[in-house]
Design a protein around this motif. Sequence first.
Motif, PDB file in Angstrom:
ATOM      1  N   GLU A  55       0.834  -1.208   0.000  1.00  0.00           N
ATOM      2  CA  GLU A  55       0.000   0.000   0.000  1.00  0.00           C
ATOM      3  C   GLU A  55       0.868   1.258   0.000  1.00  0.00           C
ATOM      4  O   GLU A  55       0.584   2.224  -0.712  1.00  0.00           O
ATOM      5  N   ASN A  91       0.842   3.957  -3.199  1.00  0.00           N
ATOM      6  CA  ASN A  91       0.490   5.378  -3.085  1.00  0.00           C
ATOM      7  C   ASN A  91       1.478   6.256  -3.851  1.00  0.00           C
ATOM      8  O   ASN A  91       1.088   7.268  -4.449  1.00  0.00           O
ATOM      9  N   LYS A 131      -4.001   4.700  -5.332  1.00  0.00           N
ATOM     10  CA  LYS A 131      -4.464   4.990  -3.976  1.00  0.00           C
ATOM     11  C   LYS A 131      -5.564   4.030  -3.511  1.00  0.00           C
ATOM     12  O   LYS A 131      -5.896   3.966  -2.338  1.00  0.00           O
TER      13      LYS A 131
END
Length: 565
Positions: free
Chosen positions: A344, A348, A353
């Motif tokens: 994650e 990003n 996202k």
Amino acid sequence: MFVTDIRKEFYDVVVNQRVALFVSPDIDALCACKVLQALFHCDQVQYTLVPVAGWQDLGTAFMEHKDLYINCSNVDLLETLQPEEDSVFFICDTHRPVDVVNVYNDTQIKLLIKQDDDLGVPSYDDIFRDDEEDEEEGEDSGNESDGSAEPSGKRRRYDEDALERRIERQRARREWEARRREILFDYEQYEFHGTSAALVMFELAWVMSKDTKDMLWWSVIGVTDQWVHDKIPHMKYVTDIATLQRHVSRHNHRNEDEENSLSIDCMRITFEYDLRLVLYQHWSLYESICNSCYTSCSFKLWSINGQKKLQEFLADMGLPLKQVRQKFNSMDMAIKENLREVIEESANKFSMKDIRVQTFAVHFGFKNRFLASDVVHAAAALLENVEKDETPADNFIKALDCLSRSNLERLHLGIDLAKRKLKAIQQTVASCICTNLILSQGPFLYCHLLEGTPDVKLFSKPLALTLLCKYLLKAFVCSTRNKRCKILPLIMAAPLDVEKGTVIVLGIPPESETSDKKNFFGRAFEKAAESTSSRTLHDHFDTSVIELKMEDRGKFLDALITLLS
């Protein structure tokens, strides 16, 4: 007619009957079927299970089974099947809009559909009209003949008044019929999907206090199927997931009591905020990233730059290539422990996202863990398996069996088939993008898979073609610089039967995260076929999927362009 008390008006009625259970070939319907089967076993209800792939199957099956419960319908059933007056149909269906005749039939049609869905059904008076006016017209003409003994002046005046009244009534009727056509067109223009049938059936079990963890897991798979195949808006998915989360908490709370605690070998469902990487726990992380629609389109993996971006992404995560390329189960425990957070964080940085999504996982003891999306892909692959020459009914039973926790071998077989299917989809998308097979036809994009394309047989099935279509449109939107093309819908054709010279045609709405997922191609296909006398077969329960004769493809597409321009 809508059923308001599902227990009293549906279950208590069928519990003492022999029931024919007609189920359409999609994963949500399979899950609803599993919940109902479990309930029927509880109460020793006799039933016959009949898989129906389309309207022709339904008509044939109805001739053999007169007393039935149906899990698939979005047309006027009475007109389609011509049943006897004592036949009763219980319909649990996600297809919208609901046919107005089914809504307003109080005797033979019972709809097991959640009323809180935005149905927008027109009022009865706007679409149905009593024949009193016709009777009055008949009376007027009768009065005129009776009044032949009256003086001629009086009779003439009476004739003129009666004629004016009749003309006025005819004008009013024409206006009403024009308004009716307009209302029905607005109502039936778009096809979309409502609350999962599996969730509706689970809530029936819950109302009767007969719900089990297995039933809850099937309803989770039903809702996840709608998300995987992009049938419902994201907000609808989030709302349904929240409903299921409350049920999961309730079932888990039951087992916290030490006296009633279950063996570790039993089933445990957990709410997860997991990765949007298909089958990553049953594959290598590298293969999953390459074959997931979300990551593949974000990186544009069909291009050299996309492959470079993927290598940068893996380097940013700091994971050794040896670990990334081996099966997930064989990865070091130290890496697996915080893998989701590491992915994650790096995602990003690469503008991904939404790499994590709300979902559920199931644990069978220590060894077996499956995400709901894993089971959806496995069941869909078994349902549309083209590798062996088996009948659709055999595939249906295998897909149904893989949903049971006693058949984990079949589930693993489904996962292997799903991997092959996802690889075929990814390769076909890359091929279509690189060879510019997607053409702009004005109001829509068009892509035709040619006979001889690798794995083309796989895409003669609706679910596989739907996944390919969604993936291809997303990939095209990510790669094209033409802003106008980014907001166009896509029509895709794939060979169906070479000997008969037919193709399967599917239309999907424009790519958008905020879209309401309403599809207008069903009605457009009907109009285009009608205006050009194209030889089409509208047999699927999804109206946006049709079969078309290859020779008629040109005039059919021309009619669509004219219609949608």
